[in-house]
Design a protein around this motif. Sequence first.
Motif, PDB file in Angstrom:
ATOM      1  N   TYR A 131       0.802  -1.224   0.000  1.00 13.10           N
ATOM      2  CA  TYR A 131       0.000   0.000   0.000  1.00 13.10           C
ATOM      3  C   TYR A 131       0.842   1.286   0.000  1.00 13.10           C
ATOM      4  CZ  TYR A 131      -3.540   3.395   1.335  1.00 13.10           C
ATOM      5  OH  TYR A 131      -4.350   4.496   1.378  1.00 13.10           O
ATOM      6  N   PRO A 132       1.858   1.381   0.834  1.00 10.51           N
ATOM      7  CA  PRO A 132       2.676   2.613   0.768  1.00 10.51           C
ATOM      8  C   PRO A 132       3.276   2.823  -0.622  1.00 10.51           C
ATOM      9  CG  PRO A 132       3.256   1.316   2.693  1.00 10.51           C
ATOM     10  CD  PRO A 132       2.345   0.462   1.868  1.00 10.51           C
ATOM     11  N   GLY A 133       3.669   1.742  -1.257  1.00  7.97           N
ATOM     12  CA  GLY A 133       4.203   1.844  -2.612  1.00  7.97           C
ATOM     13  C   GLY A 133       3.159   2.346  -3.591  1.00  7.97           C
ATOM     14  N   ILE A 134       1.912   1.924  -3.370  1.00  7.21           N
ATOM     15  CA  ILE A 134       0.826   2.348  -4.256  1.00  7.21           C
ATOM     16  C   ILE A 134       0.544   3.842  -4.045  1.00  7.21           C
ATOM     17  CG2 ILE A 134      -1.595   1.987  -4.893  1.00  7.21           C
ATOM     18  CD1 ILE A 134       0.315  -0.334  -5.597  1.00  7.21           C
ATOM     19  N   LEU A 135       0.649   4.286  -2.800  1.00 12.90           N
ATOM     20  CA  LEU A 135       0.465   5.713  -2.531  1.00 12.90           C
ATOM     21  C   LEU A 135       1.468   6.543  -3.336  1.00 12.90           C
ATOM     22  CD1 LEU A 135      -0.085   5.798   1.355  1.00 12.90           C
ATOM     23  CD2 LEU A 135      -1.753   6.427  -0.398  1.00 12.90           C
ATOM     24  N   CYS A 136       2.697   6.058  -3.378  1.00  8.31           N
ATOM     25  CA  CYS A 136       3.736   6.765  -4.138  1.00  8.31           C
ATOM     26  C   CYS A 136       3.470   6.679  -5.632  1.00  8.31           C
ATOM     27  CB  CYS A 136       5.117   6.177  -3.849  1.00  8.31           C
ATOM     28  SG  CYS A 136       5.655   6.489  -2.170  1.00  8.31           S
ATOM     29  N   MET A 137       3.037   5.501  -6.047  1.00  4.37           N
ATOM     30  CA  MET A 137       2.834   5.250  -7.467  1.00  4.37           C
ATOM     31  C   MET A 137       1.777   6.177  -8.057  1.00  4.37           C
ATOM     32  SD  MET A 137       1.352   1.739  -8.919  1.00  4.37           S
ATOM     33  CE  MET A 137       1.039   1.469 -10.616  1.00  4.37           C
ATOM     34  N   THR A 138       0.669   6.328  -7.345  1.00  2.00           N
ATOM     35  CA  THR A 138      -0.413   7.175  -7.849  1.00  2.00           C
ATOM     36  C   THR A 138       0.097   8.583  -8.104  1.00  2.00           C
ATOM     37  OG1 THR A 138      -1.783   5.951  -6.317  1.00  2.00           O
ATOM     38  CG2 THR A 138      -2.785   7.842  -7.406  1.00  2.00           C
ATOM     39  N   THR A 158      -1.349  15.376  -5.900  1.00  2.00           N
ATOM     40  CA  THR A 158      -1.663  15.170  -4.490  1.00  2.00           C
ATOM     41  C   THR A 158      -3.142  14.826  -4.303  1.00  2.00           C
ATOM     42  OG1 THR A 158       0.053  16.760  -3.952  1.00  2.00           O
ATOM     43  CG2 THR A 158      -1.474  16.178  -2.198  1.00  2.00           C
ATOM     44  N   VAL A 159      -3.999  15.490  -5.080  1.00  2.00           N
ATOM     45  CA  VAL A 159      -5.429  15.191  -4.994  1.00  2.00           C
ATOM     46  C   VAL A 159      -5.672  13.729  -5.357  1.00  2.00           C
ATOM     47  CG1 VAL A 159      -7.681  15.661  -6.032  1.00  2.00           C
ATOM     48  CG2 VAL A 159      -6.179  17.548  -5.419  1.00  2.00           C
ATOM     49  N   GLN A 160      -5.014  13.255  -6.402  1.00  2.00           N
ATOM     50  CA  GLN A 160      -5.155  11.842  -6.777  1.00  2.00           C
ATOM     51  C   GLN A 160      -4.657  10.941  -5.654  1.00  2.00           C
ATOM     52  OE1 GLN A 160      -7.103  11.277  -9.160  1.00  2.00           O
ATOM     53  NE2 GLN A 160      -6.050  10.987 -11.094  1.00  2.00           N
ATOM     54  N   GLY A 161      -3.542  11.353  -5.056  1.00  2.00           N
ATOM     55  CA  GLY A 161      -2.987  10.571  -3.953  1.00  2.00           C
ATOM     56  C   GLY A 161      -3.972  10.488  -2.798  1.00  2.00           C
ATOM     57  N   LEU A 162      -4.687  11.591  -2.558  1.00  2.00           N
ATOM     58  CA  LEU A 162      -5.662  11.618  -1.470  1.00  2.00           C
ATOM     59  C   LEU A 162      -6.770  10.608  -1.714  1.00  2.00           C
ATOM     60  CD1 LEU A 162      -6.079  15.413  -0.642  1.00  2.00           C
ATOM     61  CD2 LEU A 162      -5.172  13.591   0.797  1.00  2.00           C
ATOM     62  N   ILE A 163      -7.159  10.464  -2.984  1.00  2.00           N
ATOM     63  CA  ILE A 163      -8.218   9.493  -3.292  1.00  2.00           C
ATOM     64  C   ILE A 163      -7.751   8.091  -2.887  1.00  2.00           C
ATOM     65  CG2 ILE A 163      -9.597   8.481  -5.146  1.00  2.00           C
ATOM     66  CD1 ILE A 163      -9.423  11.164  -6.606  1.00  2.00           C
ATOM     67  N   VAL A 164      -6.488   7.791  -3.204  1.00  2.00           N
ATOM     68  CA  VAL A 164      -5.978   6.465  -2.856  1.00  2.00           C
ATOM     69  C   VAL A 164      -5.817   6.333  -1.343  1.00  2.00           C
ATOM     70  CG1 VAL A 164      -4.067   4.853  -3.174  1.00  2.00           C
ATOM     71  CG2 VAL A 164      -4.858   6.226  -5.091  1.00  2.00           C
ATOM     72  N   LEU A 165      -5.527   7.450  -0.687  1.00  2.00           N
ATOM     73  CA  LEU A 165      -5.403   7.412   0.770  1.00  2.00           C
ATOM     74  C   LEU A 165      -6.718   6.966   1.418  1.00  2.00           C
ATOM     75  CD1 LEU A 165      -3.658   7.992   3.266  1.00  2.00           C
ATOM     76  CD2 LEU A 165      -4.384  10.374   3.135  1.00  2.00           C
ATOM     77  N   CYS A 166      -7.821   7.283   0.738  1.00  2.00           N
ATOM     78  CA  CYS A 166      -9.129   6.892   1.262  1.00  2.00           C
ATOM     79  C   CYS A 166      -9.297   5.369   1.304  1.00  2.00           C
ATOM     80  CB  CYS A 166     -10.249   7.477   0.401  1.00  2.00           C
ATOM     81  SG  CYS A 166     -10.285   9.259   0.424  1.00  2.00           S
ATOM     82  N   LEU A 167      -8.445   4.648   0.603  1.00  2.00           N
ATOM     83  CA  LEU A 167      -8.578   3.185   0.549  1.00  2.00           C
ATOM     84  C   LEU A 167      -7.880   2.488   1.705  1.00  2.00           C
ATOM     85  CD1 LEU A 167      -7.900   2.599  -3.242  1.00  2.00           C
ATOM     86  CD2 LEU A 167     -10.093   2.525  -2.072  1.00  2.00           C
ATOM     87  N   ILE A 184      -5.518  -0.694   7.401  1.00  2.00           N
ATOM     88  CA  ILE A 184      -4.671   0.305   8.036  1.00  2.00           C
ATOM     89  C   ILE A 184      -5.578   1.305   8.746  1.00  2.00           C
ATOM     90  CG2 ILE A 184      -3.030   2.193   7.630  1.00  2.00           C
ATOM     91  CD1 ILE A 184      -2.131   0.493   5.152  1.00  2.00           C
ATOM     92  N   PRO A 185      -5.381   1.470  10.059  1.00  2.00           N
ATOM     93  CA  PRO A 185      -6.248   2.383  10.809  1.00  2.00           C
ATOM     94  C   PRO A 185      -5.883   3.840  10.509  1.00  2.00           C
ATOM     95  CG  PRO A 185      -4.569   1.459  12.248  1.00  2.00           C
ATOM     96  CD  PRO A 185      -4.367   0.824  10.913  1.00  2.00           C
ATOM     97  N   PHE A 190       3.685   1.809   8.455  1.00  2.00           N
ATOM     98  CA  PHE A 190       3.922   0.672   9.343  1.00  2.00           C
ATOM     99  C   PHE A 190       3.950   1.084  10.810  1.00  2.00           C
ATOM    100  CE2 PHE A 190       5.107  -3.432   7.224  1.00  2.00           C
ATOM    101  CZ  PHE A 190       4.510  -3.096   6.020  1.00  2.00           C
ATOM    102  N   SER A 191       4.292   2.332  11.056  1.00  2.00           N
ATOM    103  CA  SER A 191       4.317   2.751  12.450  1.00  2.00           C
ATOM    104  C   SER A 191       2.906   2.802  13.032  1.00  2.00           C
ATOM    105  CB  SER A 191       4.982   4.131  12.572  1.00  2.00           C
ATOM    106  OG  SER A 191       4.162   5.108  11.972  1.00  2.00           O
TER     107      SER A 191
END
Lengths: 328, 332
Positions: free
Chosen positions: A120-127, A174-183, A189-190, A276-277
């Motif tokens: 998931y963190p990698g996907i956040l970067c990828m988007t 960043t807006v696109q990244g935010l959309i993925v953050l919603c996942l 991930i809490p 991960f933290s």
Amino acid sequence: MSREHRLSGPEPMVITASASVAPAGGPSTTTSLAGGGPAPTPPAEPIEVVRVHVPQRSARSEYRAVKIVWRRELVRFVNDRMRIVTSLVQPFLFLFVLGSGLQQLSAAGTHGVDLKTFIYPGILCMTVMFTAMFSAASIVWDREFGFLREMMVAPVRRSSIVIGKALGGATVATVQGLIVLCLAWAVHIPYSLGLIFGVVGIQVLLAFAITSFGIMVAIRIKQMQSFMGVMQMVVMPMYFISGALFPARGLPTWLTVLNRIDPLAYAVDPMRRLVFSHLQISAAARRVLDPGLSWWGWRMPAILEVAVIAVLGAVMLAIAVAEFSATE
Amino acid sequence: MDVTGTRAITVDNLLKRYGDFEAVKGVSFEVGQGEVFGFLGPNGAGKSTTINMLCTLTRPTSGRAEVAGHDVVSARDDVRRNIGLVFQDPTLDGYLTALQNLRLHAELYGVESALVLPRAKQVLQMVGLWDRRDGVVQTFSGGMRRRLEIARGLMHSPRVLFLDEPTIGLDPQTRRSIWTYIRELQEREQITIFMTTHYMDEAEWCDRIAIMDAGQIVALDAPETLKAGVGTDRVTIQTDDNEAAIAALAADFGVEARIVEGHVTFGVAGGETFVPRLFSEFSVPVTGVSVSRPTLDDVFMSYTGSTIRDAEEDPAKARNRTMMRMMGGARR
């Protein structure tokens, strides 16, 4: 005959258009025009001309230029809904299809952590990365459709245009990244305020750096096809090598070397650390999945990694500005 | 206000060289304040290169030019603040609306915020697009786009408006309406207009024109004066044997004729009195005849020795021809 008809088509439109120039309630300017004679100049009614004044260059005019170039990127992004959707396809494929599929093979190695959570963190970067690349491509589009010229001849610094572009691209990404953050909930991930702010912070920085890189390349490349080609050639390897999809530990030497010199690795690692933290997982899993980037056994602090991205972004932006200012 | 006297543009021996090709071979001219000045010539004559140098887009190899009182090399920004540009190729953002395009331009040029909308309204009304202000430019026709570009070029109240082939690729109807707009706005805004065209008939709209051929200005004056300067009417005859007709014309009347677009064409003073003589004395049967007052085509031909269409078909030939003319000094 039909051609004749076609040619005379625009005439009524032209007449009404000219007539609308006359002030409301003005005498019948229309009749004098309706004759269709050899293009009579409509009697120039003494309309008060709104004269504007173009000021000397100043910090304020540069600020306005940056702002309008930035806003244009946003307006175009919002208008282009297809792009919003299509650029989300890839992250979804990686996260849910690849993540779920490979889970079967990796279950033993991840110490009970879902593979989707790991990548998931990698996907956040990828988007962010792919959207930023696309945004930078707009310079190539602008050149192809001629709009770049309109900006080039304006009495503002070229740097204002480049900075506006970079900020615009970064915002969109960043807006696109935010959309993925919603996942995040979908991959166990809490949410927490710290997580959200941290992720957005890294995303903004990465988006800015990648957009700057894209602009730097886009200025040199005149055709969209070659730009996309170059991007594929640079971006895909960078993404795979960065460790977005695997832990950067115990790799073959050649891959370790490539990984350490891949700038993207310095965005993926702090992102993973941050995510991960916020996870409750066993120490063994953490050791395997979040080993961090190390140089000769020394694990780089996250803040330093982030600084690497910031510095690289600034350097590439500076190169882009210099290149853009030099073009005629 | 900058003191420029009555000159909007002053050009002194402007030259542009690409490699060893001289696109513009040292041209000099002046354009007065409020004038509509046209640059006329075939494609590749150096019109666009000249306009680009005046707009600060291309650096001259040598020579000087001042636009609105500012040097195009040393005071690039000052020139840019005072000129409006309409390019040959479209430069609108097709994804934005007409009004958004104008706003963007106003922001780039630092137009005072309170004046942006009133000014946009005015220039859009001037080109008849105010009702379409919220239309996305992609949906506009070629003529509408060109009008919008003209409106945008005026958005910041420039003192000189440059139009590079403003009507290229448009149908005759739209071309004429664009010209009506241009003349109208010139009157209303009191600005200087500098434009290029390769349509001969359009040059009639200009106050003065410069004819450019192979990088040089070969003639510069008001269209009427240039036409009067030709001095002869153009007579075109159709015959069954063009070669014989040309020979007979030379022998019987001392007229040098040539074949243009399949017909025998020559210039004589007093065409209407010449034709009766032609019918009574000419040895070759004539099947058709037309007499016309000189047009700009004739002007172009008398200075360059070919029609503008021929010159466009073979720019290399046009270049050679100019060289021959220069060497022989044989200007007809």
